[in-house]
Write a protein that holds these residues in place. Structure first.
Motif, mmCIF file in Angstrom:
data_model
loop_
_atom_site.group_PDB
_atom_site.id
_atom_site.type_symbol
_atom_site.label_atom_id
_atom_site.label_comp_id
_atom_site.label_asym_id
_atom_site.label_seq_id
_atom_site.Cartn_x
_atom_site.Cartn_y
_atom_site.Cartn_z
ATOM 1 N N ASP A 1 -65.688 76.365 37.924
ATOM 2 C CA ASP A 1 -66.689 76.881 38.847
ATOM 3 C C ASP A 1 -66.492 76.376 40.260
ATOM 4 N N ARG A 2 -65.979 75.135 40.342
ATOM 5 C CA ARG A 2 -65.815 74.560 41.668
ATOM 6 C C ARG A 2 -64.541 75.096 42.314
ATOM 7 N N PHE A 3 -63.744 75.756 41.516
ATOM 8 C CA PHE A 3 -62.516 76.338 42.043
ATOM 9 C C PHE A 3 -62.886 77.635 42.733
ATOM 10 N N PHE A 4 -63.758 77.502 43.723
ATOM 11 C CA PHE A 4 -64.228 78.739 44.328
ATOM 12 C C PHE A 4 -63.153 79.326 45.229
ATOM 13 N N GLN A 5 -63.337 80.588 45.475
ATOM 14 C CA GLN A 5 -62.309 81.346 46.162
ATOM 15 C C GLN A 5 -61.857 80.672 47.442
ATOM 16 N N GLY A 6 -60.551 80.547 47.575
ATOM 17 C CA GLY A 6 -60.016 80.041 48.824
ATOM 18 C C GLY A 6 -59.891 78.533 48.870
ATOM 19 N N PRO B 1 -54.330 89.429 51.860
ATOM 20 C CA PRO B 1 -53.345 89.668 52.919
ATOM 21 C C PRO B 1 -53.714 90.840 53.835
ATOM 22 N N ARG B 2 -54.552 91.747 53.374
ATOM 23 C CA ARG B 2 -54.865 92.904 54.207
ATOM 24 C C ARG B 2 -56.039 92.606 55.150
ATOM 25 N N CYS B 3 -57.180 92.166 54.578
ATOM 26 C CA CYS B 3 -58.363 92.000 55.440
ATOM 27 C C CYS B 3 -58.578 90.541 55.847
ATOM 28 N N ARG B 4 -57.786 89.646 55.282
ATOM 29 C CA ARG B 4 -57.827 88.229 55.612
ATOM 30 C C ARG B 4 -59.229 87.624 55.409
ATOM 31 N N THR B 5 -59.851 88.008 54.293
ATOM 32 C CA THR B 5 -61.089 87.344 53.894
ATOM 33 C C THR B 5 -60.867 86.749 52.505
ATOM 34 N N THR B 6 -61.867 86.012 52.025
ATOM 35 C CA THR B 6 -61.785 85.457 50.674
ATOM 36 C C THR B 6 -62.602 86.312 49.709
ATOM 37 N N ASN B 7 -62.829 87.525 50.101
ATOM 38 C CA ASN B 7 -63.728 88.406 49.351
ATOM 39 C C ASN B 7 -63.023 89.107 48.180
ATOM 40 N N TYR B 8 -62.163 88.377 47.468
ATOM 41 C CA TYR B 8 -61.431 89.007 46.372
ATOM 42 C C TYR B 8 -61.687 88.286 45.040
ATOM 43 N N VAL B 9 -61.343 88.982 43.970
ATOM 44 C CA VAL B 9 -61.535 88.404 42.648
ATOM 45 C C VAL B 9 -60.178 88.227 41.971
ATOM 46 N N GLN C 1 -55.656 92.539 34.138
ATOM 47 C CA GLN C 1 -55.080 93.607 34.966
ATOM 48 C C GLN C 1 -54.141 93.059 36.044
ATOM 49 N N ARG C 2 -53.126 93.802 36.340
ATOM 50 C CA ARG C 2 -52.190 93.462 37.412
ATOM 51 C C ARG C 2 -52.152 94.573 38.437
ATOM 52 N N PRO C 3 -51.936 94.255 39.724
ATOM 53 C CA PRO C 3 -51.799 92.932 40.326
ATOM 54 C C PRO C 3 -53.003 92.011 40.051
ATOM 55 N N ARG C 4 -52.732 90.741 40.119
ATOM 56 C CA ARG C 4 -53.680 89.747 39.661
ATOM 57 C C ARG C 4 -54.948 89.660 40.528
ATOM 58 N N PHE C 5 -54.799 89.944 41.817
ATOM 59 C CA PHE C 5 -55.952 89.796 42.706
ATOM 60 C C PHE C 5 -56.425 91.142 43.201
ATOM 61 N N HIS C 6 -57.726 91.268 43.326
ATOM 62 C CA HIS C 6 -58.280 92.519 43.808
ATOM 63 C C HIS C 6 -59.401 92.234 44.804
ATOM 64 N N CYS C 7 -59.233 92.779 46.005
ATOM 65 C CA CYS C 7 -60.227 92.565 47.047
ATOM 66 C C CYS C 7 -61.404 93.529 46.820
ATOM 67 N N CYS D 1 -62.499 96.722 51.304
ATOM 68 C CA CYS D 1 -61.048 96.602 51.434
ATOM 69 C C CYS D 1 -60.306 97.245 50.254
ATOM 70 N N ASN D 2 -60.700 96.830 49.008
ATOM 71 C CA ASN D 2 -60.137 97.434 47.792
ATOM 72 C C ASN D 2 -58.637 97.210 47.581
ATOM 73 N N HIS D 3 -58.074 96.293 48.323
ATOM 74 C CA HIS D 3 -56.641 96.019 48.220
ATOM 75 C C HIS D 3 -56.360 95.194 46.957
ATOM 76 N N SER D 4 -55.250 95.529 46.264
ATOM 77 C CA SER D 4 -54.812 94.719 45.130
ATOM 78 C C SER D 4 -53.512 94.029 45.497
ATOM 79 N N PHE D 5 -53.356 92.759 45.079
ATOM 80 C CA PHE D 5 -52.161 92.026 45.493
ATOM 81 C C PHE D 5 -51.791 90.964 44.478
ATOM 82 N N ASP D 6 -50.503 90.567 44.498
ATOM 83 C CA ASP D 6 -50.008 89.562 43.552
ATOM 84 C C ASP D 6 -50.199 88.135 44.067
ATOM 85 N N GLU D 7 -50.022 87.980 45.358
ATOM 86 C CA GLU D 7 -50.138 86.648 45.943
ATOM 87 C C GLU D 7 -51.064 86.683 47.149
#
Ligand SMILES: [Zn+2]
Length: 334
Positions: free
Chosen positions: A20-25, A86-94, A99-105, A109-115
């Motif tokens: 839980d403490r491993f919050f985004q970013g 990487p697209r919107c430069r926020t931490t607003n992703y899950v 599912q892959r790519p692993r991250f989804h904003c 933004c709706n961007h999906s990304f691996d890193e």
């Protein structure tokens, strides 16, 4: 430290290291849960938390313990890594489990990304130390209790302010006595007991030991919530030696009914499991076998009404009665 414009010590609920403490970013912090809490300038309320404040350390579901901040260590000029979309430069992703790519904003933004993109940001780090005032709660306060005590219920923050008076009242009900703050030496009283813990023991190990005790199960936590830090035979005592006792032989019944459990100090629990100490289901008095009753450590409890008699239900009495009924002998203490 006590004369602050904000009007005296405050109380906080602090989320400990863990998923839980491993919050985004953030990369999380190294905590020794019963000794120190680390945070930095990216965390809400970092400025408000002060020496002398009361802190409740919590995980996802319950309070681990409570302490008073004795000292706050400040380290300016540090940096931390922040992960960004990487697209919107926020931490607003899950982070997606499957599912892959692993991250989804999230939207918009709706961007999906691996890193994620990593940037270094300057922070001041804080370490709140409370090695001498820690009291284990082991779940005696549930997450719901903490929600009720929070001053601002709408916020999901790792450091949340609690209603200090309500917290004090709740702790009284749990028979928890919080040690006085040791931040001031004005009384001319210095600590005689300092913890000399082996530095070879890693914080991880210590955190784990707290976690393992909690993992003895929701049954024990439920009993701690119900009875507080109180042994049914001997009265208030530290959570570390309080065990959940099944009034019915657990090996046979395999159920965790709170009404069929009591908290017992570890030695009392062993006597109870060995059948050398039992509780009269009618008058709820503690009874000792003659051999134990002779012992100066235990004779005082013989024929004493249990400390939590007011909370005993018909179910409790039935379980105590069944326990005394003729039948197979009790199993060995576990
Ligand atoms: Zn994005």
């Amino acid at each position: 430290m006590t004369d602050r414009s904000r009007g005296g010590p405050r109380a906080w609920s602090l989320l400990t290291l863990g998923e839980d403490r491993f919050f985004q970013g953030n990369e999380g912090y190294e905590d020794i849960v019963d000794e120190v809490y680390r945070y930095d300038t990216t965390v809400a309320n970092y400025r408000a938390v002060q020496e002398g404040d009361t802190v409740v350390l919590r995980d996802k579901t319950r309070a681990l313990g409570i302490a008073r901040i004795e000292r706050i260590e400040v380290t300016p000029g540090a940096t931390k890594t922040r992960n960004l979309c990487p697209r919107c430069r926020t931490t607003n992703y899950v982070t997606r489990k499957v599912q892959r790519p692993r991250f989804h904003c999230r939207r918009p933004c709706n961007h999906s990304f691996d890193e994620p993109e990593q940037i270094q940001i300057p922070v001041t780090q804080f370490a709140a130390h409370y090695p001498n005032t820690w009291v284990s709660l082991d779940g005696g306060l549930s997450r719901t209790d903490l929600e009720d005590l929070a001053l601002n219920r709408s916020q999901q923050q790792s450091m949340r302010e609690l209603d200090r008076n309500a917290l004090t009242a709740h702790l009284d009900r749990l028979s928890v006595t919080l040690p006085a703050a040791k931040t001031s030496s004005a009384e001319g009283r210095t600590r005689t007991r300092t913890r000399s813990r082996s530095r070879s023991i890693s914080g991880g190990t210590r955190q784990r030991s707290v976690q393992e005790r909690i993992n003895q199960g929701p049954f024990r936590s439920a009993l701690l919530e119900r009875f507080g830090l109180v042994c049914a035979v001997t009265g208030p005592c530290p959570a570390e030696v309080l065990q959940a006792a099944h009034l019915r032989d657990f090996a046979t019944h395999q159920t965790h009914v709170v009404d069929e459990g009591l908290l017992l100090r570890s030695d009392i629990h062993q006597l109870f499991d060995a059948g050398l100490l039992w509780i009269d289901p009618d008058d709820l008095t503690v009874r000792l076998s003659p051999r134990v009753a002779e012992h100066p450590q235990y004779c005082q409890y013989d024929y004493q009404v249990i400390t939590v008699a007011a909370l005993a239900t018909d179910t409790t009495r039935a379980a105590l009665r069944d326990r005394l009924a003729p039948g197979p002998e009790h199993v060995e203490p576990s």
